[in-house]
Each structure stands twice: as structure tokens, then as C-alpha cells.
Scaffold this active site. Structure first.
Site, PDB file in Angstrom:
ATOM      1  N   ASP A 328       0.866  -1.171   0.000  1.00 47.65           N
ATOM      2  CA  ASP A 328       0.000   0.000   0.000  1.00 47.65           C
ATOM      3  C   ASP A 328       0.906   1.226   0.000  1.00 47.65           C
ATOM      4  OD1 ASP A 328       0.995  -0.212   2.540  1.00 47.65           O
ATOM      5  OD2 ASP A 328      -0.793   0.596   3.495  1.00 47.65           O
ATOM      6  N   LYS A 329       0.348   2.376  -0.397  1.00 47.65           N
ATOM      7  CA  LYS A 329       1.180   3.577  -0.528  1.00 47.65           C
ATOM      8  C   LYS A 329       1.601   4.124   0.829  1.00 47.65           C
ATOM      9  CE  LYS A 329      -0.168   7.780  -0.769  1.00 47.65           C
ATOM     10  NZ  LYS A 329       0.784   8.500   0.074  1.00 47.65           N
ATOM     11  N   THR A 330       0.636   4.250   1.739  1.00 49.42           N
ATOM     12  CA  THR A 330       0.871   4.986   2.980  1.00 49.42           C
ATOM     13  C   THR A 330       1.985   4.365   3.799  1.00 49.42           C
ATOM     14  OG1 THR A 330      -1.470   5.401   2.965  1.00 49.42           O
ATOM     15  CG2 THR A 330      -0.296   5.979   4.975  1.00 49.42           C
ATOM     16  N   GLU A 427      -2.938  13.557  13.247  1.00 45.88           N
ATOM     17  CA  GLU A 427      -3.337  14.293  14.456  1.00 45.88           C
ATOM     18  C   GLU A 427      -2.148  15.035  15.050  1.00 45.88           C
ATOM     19  OE1 GLU A 427      -7.190  12.159  16.438  1.00 45.88           O
ATOM     20  OE2 GLU A 427      -5.253  11.641  17.277  1.00 45.88           O
ATOM     21  N   PHE A 468     -12.988   7.074  16.659  1.00 48.72           N
ATOM     22  CA  PHE A 468     -12.968   6.899  15.200  1.00 48.72           C
ATOM     23  C   PHE A 468     -13.290   5.450  14.864  1.00 48.72           C
ATOM     24  CE2 PHE A 468     -10.778   5.440  11.404  1.00 48.72           C
ATOM     25  CZ  PHE A 468     -11.149   6.402  10.470  1.00 48.72           C
ATOM     26  N   LYS A 491     -14.113  15.722  13.560  1.00 51.48           N
ATOM     27  CA  LYS A 491     -13.279  15.840  12.362  1.00 51.48           C
ATOM     28  C   LYS A 491     -13.260  14.494  11.651  1.00 51.48           C
ATOM     29  CE  LYS A 491      -8.563  14.762  13.866  1.00 51.48           C
ATOM     30  NZ  LYS A 491      -8.507  14.466  15.268  1.00 51.48           N
ATOM     31  N   ARG A 522      -3.391  15.244   2.332  1.00 51.25           N
ATOM     32  CA  ARG A 522      -4.391  14.442   3.060  1.00 51.25           C
ATOM     33  C   ARG A 522      -5.348  15.428   3.724  1.00 51.25           C
ATOM     34  NH1 ARG A 522      -1.650   9.200   5.006  1.00 51.25           N
ATOM     35  NH2 ARG A 522      -2.934   9.365   6.846  1.00 51.25           N
TER      36      ARG A 522
END
Length: 588
Positions: A328-330, A427, A468, A491, A522
Site C-alpha cells: 500500500d502507498k501509505t 493528528e 474513530f 473531524k 491528506r
């Protein structure tokens, strides 16, 4: 026993040799695994027994035992956090060996047990933990703790943020006490074991397929030869020719036994079609090949003086068959190091320049040290960003940050002996940015969050955290403001916030979010909702009943969250850059 020219030794010895070699190899590897298991099961742990700390072995931990874990140790069972050496009862852990996440995660204890920081207090603690049956999902845990204090029962919900999983490691916290809820094969780590007792490689599977085909050919040849023999011997002159007279025993023996004997004789004659030596060669190649992996200097880690460890030699040849590597990219192509770039407040775009928020198209020409002129809306946005998070602060310099901890750079932010720790790098970047601009989050003790707005301290009471989750794609906090009002800050992704916003520059913000995304930033959207006293009483009731439910807790929480996170006032959006690794950025 069978009338055949083949010696039983030449037929049986290769087979015996193959089985012996394979058995020795598998036995040796099983013994190594057994030794590693014993090391884990026999690891020393400290348990609270009869008012004192007693050292025992990891395998002796029982459900209900209170276990003490020190800094940088791994948790020996799934524990519910009771207290830590921090006053607020929090601790930081890393779950790198469970899910590969290297950033620090913050876990919490309930306020009633977090005060029990000594063995005598824990011994006097009267509490009952109720929790669900063991399940493999690492991120799901439903339970509740009932603490008896002064003949009064206090019920608190327990979720994944209270559970310390076996295999995770304690970081930046001197010690914690936790009560074991799942042990041994009931722990989430054990329930995720997928391996069977013996692994088989693709080469071995294909060899076995060919072996079955050869076996079928062998049986067909033996049966065909036996039938042809009896067809040939149907005539008397061939059944008993003059040069091969039958003995009395042969004349009187059973026809069926004779047929079986002949079939086995042909089987032994033709058995060379089975490539037994191939098995020996492959087994030896695997076993010796595993030593080469251990000897490989390119795989040697100097810092820890560790060589590559081969747990099973059955899969060696699989290493040479890797065709595709998916990532994955992240955090893989990027450094996972976030930098605040732009934001949109009330439909106006701002950039950060020299620690000040500057509207788009304007330059920062005010002299350093001049007080910034931020309007009420801009200030509310900055307060929302600096209060709606799960960031933790440590004021001392932990020794792990100074060296030896490979994960420290991802979470530690040092300024004036103040480090921010967050499970999400986004964050951390946002809280650091608001601090530079002038609204600094200075810490939380118990249920109080403190911020400094241009040097002026403000204290907010944290009433609820709406965690979240991937379905809602947002997180919220409900706070009591210094003036006594109740406010919700939320948020999340634009698709999770904008549909629920009723007030604010919704269309302009949507356009700005799209612009930020096109630049590769992002994005997060920030909103708030002010509650009247009556509304808050209703919200509090709904949340408390949903959190303490043991049946269908998740569904009830989703309903409560949906009821609370609506009629939002849109404040703005943020754009954070995830910096690319230089060499990967160039290669793209």
C-alpha cells in the site's frame, strides 16, 4: 516371501532412508519450535498474590490474575489495563509484532482503578470484569467492569482501548498493572494462528501430484501384467512347462493368494518407476539450504547481533518463486511524516507562514512578535483542531527517544521538553501546527483538557470521546467549555462530515477540499455542534446506555453516534502533506 529376482534390501532400503531423513529433519525443526515455545511459556512474569508481587512463569497466568508489566516488555496474556505509573492511568504500546503498526497507541484504564498504583491498593480492589467470549478480531472487544467502592457499585464500559493484547510491547511507560482476561490459546494472538502442523511448498505439492500419477501407472502395470500372466498360463503347456515343474505346495495353494502374490511380485519388480531418490535429494537440499539463509551476511542484523532465523525449511524454494510484491502507498512509499500545509476556514483558504495563518493571496508582512488578528470563527477552528484528538503529552525526555527505539521518530515531538504522542501522525501534525500558530494543547489530566490561546490558559472538561471507526470515518469529542456550555467538535473525511453539516460555507469548503486533494494533501474536515442543557442530558443518557450494553453494543453505539453527529456547523478543512522518501519520489 514373494518369488521375485529383486532383493528386499534394494527395494526397502531407499524407502526406509527417505522416511528416516524426513523424520529426522521434521523432528529437529519441531524440537526447535518446542524450545522456542518453552522460552515464551517459561518467561518470568510478576503477579499480585496475597498482597505482594510474586514471580511466576508466563504459562501459570490464570484468568483474573493481576499482572505487572515493565517498560519494553511484551504482554504475556490479553490484559485489561487497571493502572499505570501515570496519574491519568494511560500507557503507550506498540503492536508491531501483531499488525505491523509501528506508531505508538495510547490505552486507557477506568478512573476507579487508575488510582490503584500500589500492590496493596490492587489487593484491596473489589471489581468484577464481564467480557465477551474469546474471538480473533484484534480490534474488537466488548466488556464492562463493575467496581465496588464504599458499598456502591460503579459500572464502566470496556472497549479495545482498555485491552492490552498479548504480543504487544509496552513503551514510554515505566510499569502497568492489568488483569488477565484471555490466556493461552484463548488470547487474540493465538486465535489468529493460521498455520497447520506441517507446511507444504508448491514444489512439494506438484511432486506429490506426479507421485500419485506414477503410483497409478505402477498399479495399472502390475494389474495388467498379472492378468496377462494368467491369460498366458491358461494353456496347460505354459502353466507347467517341463523346465519349471510345480511343487506340491504350489499345486494346493489358493488361487486368490496366488493372484495377490503375483500382483505384489510385479509391484516390487516395477517399483523403480517411483523416484524415491528425488525425495531424498529435495529433502537434503531444503535442509542444507536453510543453513545458507542463516549464514547470509546480507540478512545479518549487526545492532542486535541476530542472523536470519529459519523456522521451517519446507518453504525454502517458495522464496525463489516470488513474482509480485504488492504494497500500500501509505508509509511504504512515504516517510509517514506529516507536515501541515494549508487549511480552509469559513470558506477562506489560509497558509501557514512564519507561524501565522495568512489568507490566500496575502503575504506575511506583519513584524515578528505582533499579536495575530484572528476572528472568532478562525479561533474556534483552531480550538477544535487542538481539542478534537487523542494526542498525549509527555513532559520528560524518555530515554527511549534518545536512542535504541526505532519507532520513536514516528511519534515523538520534542519542544521545550514537551513531546506529543499520537496513534495517528495526521493528528500529531495538526496539533503541532496549532501550537506554532498560537493555540497550543498543553495537556490533559483526568477529564480536563487544557489549551493556551496566545498565552491565555483555557480549561475544557472532556465529557465523552466518540472514537474513530472505519464505517463513520470521523471522530468526535464532547467538551464543557470554560463558560459552562456543552460543545461537540468532530473531524473526519469530507464524505463523513459535509452531508451532516447544515450551517457554514459547505460548497466553498467542498471545492477547497478537492483542491487540496489534487495537490496530493491528506484532507480532514472539521465541524462543531453546540448543545442546549436539555439536548446534552439526552445525549449523555443515550451514550451511557449504549456503552454499558453487553448485547449488540456496537449497533447501539452507531445509533447513538449518528443521533449526536448531525446538524453540524462546518468550521473548515485541513490539508496535510505526507512527505515522500527521496529515492522513491525520484524513481516515480
Amino acid at each position: 516371501m514373494i518369488d521375485t529376482p529383486t532383493s528386499p534390501v534394494t527395494s526397502g532400503l531407499p524407502l526406509f532412508f527417505v522416511i528416516t531423513v524426513t523424520a529426522i529433519k521434521q523432528g529437529y525443526e519441531d524440537w526447535l519450535r518446542h524450545k522456542a515455545d518453552n522460552e515464551v511459556n517459561g518467561a518470568p512474569v510478576f503477579v499480585v498474590r496475597s498482597g505482594s508481587l510474586v514471580q511466576t512463569r508466563s504459562k501459570n497466568i490464570r484468568v483474573g490474575d493481576i499482572v505487572r508489566v515493565a517498560k519494553d516488555e511484551t504482554f504475556p496474556a490479553d490484559l485489561v489495563l487497571l493502572s499505570s505509573d501515570r496519574a491519568d492511568g494511560t500507557c503507550h504500546i506498540t503492536t508491531a509484532s501483531l499488525d505491523g503498526e509501528t506508531n505508538l497507541k495510547t490505552h486507557f484504564s477506568v478512573p476507579e482503578t487508575s488510582v490503584c498504583q500500589s500492590v496493596s491498593q490492587l489487593e484491596a480492589l473489589q471489581a468484577v470484569v464481564e467480557c465477551q467470549q474469546p474471538e480473533a478480531d484484534l480490534y474488537r472487544f466488548v466488556g464492562r467492569i463493575t467496581v465496588t467502592q464504599h458499598e456502591e457499585e460503579i459500572v464502566r464500559p470496556l472497549g479495545p482501548e482498555n485491552l492490552l493484547l498479548r504480543g504487544a510491547r509496552l513503551k514510554n511507560t515505566k510499569e502497568i498493572f492489568g488483569v488477565a482476561v484471555y490466556t493461552g490459546m484463548e488470547s487474540k494472538m493465538a486465535l489468529n494462528y493460521k498455520c497447520k502442523s506441517q507446511k507444504r511448498s508448491a514444489v512439494e505439492k506438484s511432486m506429490n501430484t506426479f507421485l500419485i500419477i506414477y503410483l497409478a501407472i505402477l498399479l495399472f502395470e502390475a494389474i495388467l501384467s498379472t492378468i496377462l500372466k494368467y491369460a498366458w498360463q491358461a494353456e496347460d503347456k505354459w502353466d507347467e512347462p517341463f523346465y519349471n515343474q510345480k511343487t506340491e505346495q504350489e499345486k494346493n495353494s489358493s488361487r486368490i493368494l496366488k493372484f495377490i502374490s503375483d500382483f505384489l511380485a510385479f509391484l516390487v519388480l516395477y517399483n523403480f518407476i517411483i523416484p524415491i531418490s528425488l525425495y531424498v535429494t529435495v529433502e537434503m537440499q531444503k535442509f542444507l539450504g536453510s543453513f545458507f539463509i542463516g549464514w547470509d551476511l546480507d540478512l545479518y542484523h549487526e545492532e542486535s547481533d541476530q542472523k536470519a532465523q529459519v523456522n521451517t525449511s519446507d518453504l525454502n524454494e517458495e522464496l525463489g518463486q516470488v513474482e509480485y510484491v504488492f504494497t500500500d502507498k501509505t508509509g511504504t512509499l512515504t516517510e509517514n511524516e506529516m507536515q501541515f500545509r494549508e487549511c480552509s476556514i469559513n470558506g477562506v483558504k489560509y497558509r501557514e507562514m512564519n507561524g501565522k495563518l495568512v489568507p490566500e493571496g496575502m503575504t506575511d508582512d506583519s513584524p515578528d512578535g505582533s499579536s495575530p488578528h484572528l476572528m472568532g470563527e478562525e479561533l474556534l477552528f483552531l480550538k477544535a483542531v487542538s481539542l478534537c484528538h487523542t494526542v498525549q503529552i509527555s513532559y520528560d525526555q524518555p530515554d527511549s527517544l534518545l536512542g535504541g527505539d526505532p519507532f520513536s521518530h514516528a511519534n515523538g515531538f520534542s519542544s521545550n521538553n514537551m513531546e506529543y504522542y499520537a496513534s495517528s501522525p495526521d493528528e500529531k501534525a495538526l496539533v503541532e501546527a496549532t501550537k506554532r500558530i498560537g493555540v497550543a494543547f498543553t495537556g490533559s489530566s483526568g477529564d480536563t483538557m487544557e489549551i493556551q490561546t496566545f498565552g491565555k490558559s483555557e480549561k475544557y472538561k472532556l465529557l465523552h470521546v466518540l472514537e474513530f471507526d472505519p464505517d463513520r470515518r470521523r471522530m468526535s469529542v464532547i467538551l464543557q467549555t470554560p463558560s459552562g456550555g456543552k460543545v461537540l467538535f468532530t473531524k473526519g473525511a469530507e464524505s463523513a462530515i459535509l452531508p451532516f453539516a447544515t450551517i457554514g460555507e459547505i460548497e466553498k469548503t467542498r471545492l477547497h477540499v478537492d483542491e487540496f486533494a489534487l495537490k496530493g494533501l491528506r484532507t480532514l474536515v472539521v465541524a462543531c455542534r453546540h448543545f442546549s442543557p436539555e439536548e446534552y442530558i439526552d445525549v449523555d443518557k443515550r451514550l451511557t446506555s449504549a456503552r454499558t450494553a453487553l448485547q449488540q453494543r456496537e449497533e447501539k453505539l452507531q445509533e447513538a453516534f449518528a443521533y449526536i453527529e448531525r446538524d453540524l456547523q462546518l468550521l473548515g478543512a485541513t490539508g496535510v502533506e505526507d512527505k515522500y522518501d527521496n529515492f522513491e519520489h525520484n524513481s516515480e
